[in-house]
Write a protein that holds these residues in place. Structure first.
Motif, PDB file in Angstrom:
ATOM      1  N   SER A 125     -28.333 -29.323 -34.948  1.00 24.38           N
ATOM      2  CA  SER A 125     -27.619 -28.273 -35.552  1.00 24.38           C
ATOM      3  C   SER A 125     -26.232 -28.306 -35.357  1.00 24.38           C
ATOM      4  O   SER A 125     -25.872 -28.903 -34.031  1.00 24.38           O
ATOM      5  CB  SER A 125     -28.122 -26.976 -35.339  1.00 24.38           C
ATOM      6  N   GLN A 126     -25.031 -27.749 -36.048  1.00 26.33           N
ATOM      7  CA  GLN A 126     -23.934 -27.984 -35.577  1.00 26.33           C
ATOM      8  C   GLN A 126     -23.666 -27.119 -34.475  1.00 26.33           C
ATOM      9  O   GLN A 126     -22.590 -27.518 -33.736  1.00 26.33           O
ATOM     10  CB  GLN A 126     -22.979 -27.226 -36.852  1.00 26.33           C
ATOM     11  N   ASN A 127     -24.293 -25.725 -34.408  1.00 24.86           N
ATOM     12  CA  ASN A 127     -23.975 -24.932 -33.039  1.00 24.86           C
ATOM     13  C   ASN A 127     -25.064 -25.106 -31.841  1.00 24.86           C
ATOM     14  O   ASN A 127     -25.256 -24.185 -31.230  1.00 24.86           O
ATOM     15  CB  ASN A 127     -24.058 -23.707 -33.659  1.00 24.86           C
ATOM     16  N   GLY A 128     -25.828 -26.269 -32.062  1.00 16.64           N
ATOM     17  CA  GLY A 128     -27.086 -26.343 -31.099  1.00 16.64           C
ATOM     18  C   GLY A 128     -26.792 -25.828 -29.692  1.00 16.64           C
ATOM     19  O   GLY A 128     -27.458 -25.302 -29.179  1.00 16.64           O
ATOM     20  N   GLU A 129     -25.585 -26.668 -28.923  1.00 11.01           N
ATOM     21  CA  GLU A 129     -25.356 -26.212 -27.758  1.00 11.01           C
ATOM     22  C   GLU A 129     -25.136 -24.913 -27.478  1.00 11.01           C
ATOM     23  O   GLU A 129     -25.945 -24.135 -26.384  1.00 11.01           O
ATOM     24  CB  GLU A 129     -24.322 -27.186 -27.093  1.00 11.01           C
ATOM     25  N   SER A 130     -24.286 -24.188 -28.166  1.00  5.26           N
ATOM     26  CA  SER A 130     -23.916 -22.699 -27.822  1.00  5.26           C
ATOM     27  C   SER A 130     -25.135 -21.998 -28.326  1.00  5.26           C
ATOM     28  O   SER A 130     -25.529 -20.704 -27.324  1.00  5.26           O
ATOM     29  CB  SER A 130     -22.646 -22.499 -28.574  1.00  5.26           C
ATOM     30  N   LEU A 135     -29.475 -18.489 -26.421  1.00  4.28           N
ATOM     31  CA  LEU A 135     -30.898 -17.916 -26.469  1.00  4.28           C
ATOM     32  C   LEU A 135     -31.926 -18.329 -25.354  1.00  4.28           C
ATOM     33  O   LEU A 135     -32.500 -17.200 -24.889  1.00  4.28           O
ATOM     34  CB  LEU A 135     -31.712 -18.891 -27.682  1.00  4.28           C
ATOM     35  N   PHE A 136     -31.515 -19.354 -24.460  1.00  6.06           N
ATOM     36  CA  PHE A 136     -32.255 -19.504 -23.338  1.00  6.06           C
ATOM     37  C   PHE A 136     -31.479 -19.515 -21.855  1.00  6.06           C
ATOM     38  O   PHE A 136     -31.761 -19.685 -20.893  1.00  6.06           O
ATOM     39  CB  PHE A 136     -32.760 -20.958 -23.605  1.00  6.06           C
ATOM     40  N   ALA A 197     -38.946 -17.781 -29.753  1.00  5.71           N
ATOM     41  CA  ALA A 197     -37.528 -17.200 -29.943  1.00  5.71           C
ATOM     42  C   ALA A 197     -37.097 -18.156 -30.840  1.00  5.71           C
ATOM     43  O   ALA A 197     -35.956 -17.513 -31.683  1.00  5.71           O
ATOM     44  CB  ALA A 197     -36.707 -17.977 -28.557  1.00  5.71           C
ATOM     45  N   LEU A 198     -37.306 -19.569 -31.146  1.00  2.02           N
ATOM     46  CA  LEU A 198     -36.634 -19.957 -32.301  1.00  2.02           C
ATOM     47  C   LEU A 198     -37.096 -19.266 -33.718  1.00  2.02           C
ATOM     48  O   LEU A 198     -36.435 -19.270 -34.737  1.00  2.02           O
ATOM     49  CB  LEU A 198     -36.936 -21.690 -32.305  1.00  2.02           C
ATOM     50  N   ASN A 199     -38.496 -19.231 -33.629  1.00  7.42           N
ATOM     51  CA  ASN A 199     -38.922 -18.502 -34.904  1.00  7.42           C
ATOM     52  C   ASN A 199     -38.174 -17.256 -35.343  1.00  7.42           C
ATOM     53  O   ASN A 199     -38.119 -17.038 -36.632  1.00  7.42           O
ATOM     54  CB  ASN A 199     -40.589 -18.247 -34.853  1.00  7.42           C
ATOM     55  N   ALA A 200     -37.823 -16.477 -34.435  1.00  4.97           N
ATOM     56  CA  ALA A 200     -37.152 -15.235 -34.733  1.00  4.97           C
ATOM     57  C   ALA A 200     -35.918 -15.362 -35.019  1.00  4.97           C
ATOM     58  O   ALA A 200     -35.269 -14.332 -35.927  1.00  4.97           O
ATOM     59  CB  ALA A 200     -37.138 -14.384 -33.205  1.00  4.97           C
ATOM     60  N   CYS A 201     -35.213 -16.389 -34.815  1.00  8.00           N
ATOM     61  CA  CYS A 201     -33.873 -16.883 -35.544  1.00  8.00           C
ATOM     62  C   CYS A 201     -34.161 -17.506 -36.921  1.00  8.00           C
ATOM     63  O   CYS A 201     -33.019 -17.285 -37.702  1.00  8.00           O
ATOM     64  CB  CYS A 201     -33.531 -18.067 -34.807  1.00  8.00           C
ATOM     65  N   VAL A 202     -35.302 -17.926 -37.321  1.00  5.28           N
ATOM     66  CA  VAL A 202     -35.280 -18.692 -38.809  1.00  5.28           C
ATOM     67  C   VAL A 202     -35.124 -17.779 -39.789  1.00  5.28           C
ATOM     68  O   VAL A 202     -35.680 -16.724 -40.012  1.00  5.28           O
ATOM     69  CB  VAL A 202     -36.644 -19.327 -38.661  1.00  5.28           C
ATOM     70  N   LYS A 203     -34.231 -18.272 -40.850  1.00  3.95           N
ATOM     71  CA  LYS A 203     -33.824 -17.343 -41.687  1.00  3.95           C
ATOM     72  C   LYS A 203     -34.680 -17.539 -43.149  1.00  3.95           C
ATOM     73  O   LYS A 203     -35.085 -16.438 -43.811  1.00  3.95           O
ATOM     74  CB  LYS A 203     -32.434 -17.618 -42.446  1.00  3.95           C
ATOM     75  N   GLU A 204     -34.999 -18.835 -43.290  1.00  2.00           N
ATOM     76  CA  GLU A 204     -36.079 -19.075 -44.642  1.00  2.00           C
ATOM     77  C   GLU A 204     -37.079 -20.014 -44.027  1.00  2.00           C
ATOM     78  O   GLU A 204     -36.677 -20.926 -43.077  1.00  2.00           O
ATOM     79  CB  GLU A 204     -35.092 -19.581 -45.479  1.00  2.00           C
TER      80      GLU A 204
END
Ligand SMILES: [Zn+2]
Length: 349
Positions: A125-130, A135-136, A197-204
């Motif tokens: 993703s574009q903002n992967g690092e930040s 998140l972690f 943590a990632l599932n909680a971010c998923v929009k769709e």
């Protein structure tokens, strides 16, 4: 070494299609200076004792103290050769995963390496690092995209050397995730913590399954591609990408090595039937109709479609992290020419 815990978690995660596709991912276990790591081209879900290659850790890690050629082909050939020299007696006929040295860098007893679409929604993703940091925090190390093989091992070694505390989780940009733990239970805790943590971010949620009938281009595609096996997908998510060239743009370039291995480096967008008169890709996005995945065998076409679905999922998940980010073309070109991946494809056909 009793490999039963290694076999247990390899099969457990290998059988989960959300975590492992095709021959992707690998696992290892260490004891008394020895390490057993998954062989290249084997499948985690079918793990048995023979799946794993015994290696001498000291010899394997010693590779990082040697001088290596700057030329890509010469360097990678020497790397594969030197990794093979670290195999234990009796293991001569097996080929360890090219990621074996990365496993050896982790001080923990067990290592699990996966390329799940949900995790790659972040790593591609574009903002992967930040977003990784948000998140972690410090608990997960982010490694920017680089050439796999020797280069990645060298960069990972520097990361481990520079860290003041033991590293347990590493996210590799445009690639996947490594977890190290001393117990199988802790591996599950790390993995589930990240997935939650990632599932909680998923929009769709992506919807990539399809039993739609092929709209009648199959014979033409066979004729002009030279590929005899053609799979078709008209799932809701596939139709979204097939709506226009602009909508398809995020899946036109590969995100990770798996896609290059099983789909090839190119995707074709076909505006109309006439556009099928020349086909130089294994994946065709047919405007308004759906997506085709081609192969010389049914297995190859199936693997190709599996990775097309994976790419679609990555794009949908990456929307939570600023949108998808494909691999750099230079990296794509390197992997296309990389002998290690040709080998993996040749044995998983
Ligand atoms: Zn990997």
């Amino acid at each position: 070494m009793n490999l039963s815990p290694l076999i247990y978690f390899s099969r457990l995660y290998g059988a989960n299609a959300e975590l492992v596709t095709c021959g992707g991912g690998n696992t290892s276990m260490k004891e008394n200076g020895l390490m057993y790591v998954k062989g290249s081209g084997t499948a985690l879900k079918d793990a048995v004792t023979d799946t794993f290659v015994g290696m001498d850790m000291r010899r394997l890690l010693g590779i990082l103290d040697e001088e290596y050629p700057a030329d890509d082909a010469a360097r990678e050939a020497k790397f594969v050769h030197d990794c093979a020299l670290a195999k234990l007696p009796g293991e001569e006929s097996k080929r360890p995963s090219v990621e074996a040295l990365l496993h050896a860098l982790f001080p923990q007893r067990f290592v699990l390496h996966l390329h799940p679409a949900l995790v790659n929604g972040l790593t591609c993703s574009q903002n992967g690092e930040s977003e990784c940091r948000r998140l972690f925090g410090d608990s997960v190390v982010w490694v920017p995209a680089c050439k796999p093989g020797y280069t990645l091992a060298k960069i990972m070694k520097d990361v481990f050397d520079a860290s003041a505390r033991p590293i347990k989780t590493v996210l590799l940009e445009n690639h996947g995730v490594f977890f190290g733990a001393d117990t199988v239970e802790d591996l599950a805790v790390h993995l589930n913590g990240m997935l939650n943590a990632l599932n909680a971010c998923v929009k769709e949620k992506p919807d990539v399954e399809s039993d739609a009938e092929e709209p009648g281009y199959e014979d033409k595609i066979r004729r002009f591609s030279g590929k005899q096996y053609v799979n078709f997908n008209a799932s809701p998510t596939a139709l979204r990408f097939a709506a226009s060239p602009e909508a398809a743009a995020p899946i036109m370039k590969p995100f990770n090595p798996d896609q290059i291995v099983y789909c090839g480096p190119r995707v074709k967008f076909a505006n109309c039937e006439n556009c099928l008169n020349s086909i130089d890709a294994n994946v065709i996005v047919m405007r308004g109709k759906g997506i085709y995945a081609l192969g010389d065998t049914q297995k190859a076409a199936d693997n190709c479609m599996t990775l097309v679905k994976d790419a679609m999922k990555i794009v949908v998940y990456a929307e939570a992290f600023g949108g998808a980010k494909p691999m750099d073309q230079e990296l794509v070109d390197f992997i296309v020419g990389w002998e290690v991946e040709s080998y993996r494809k040749s044995v998983t056909k």
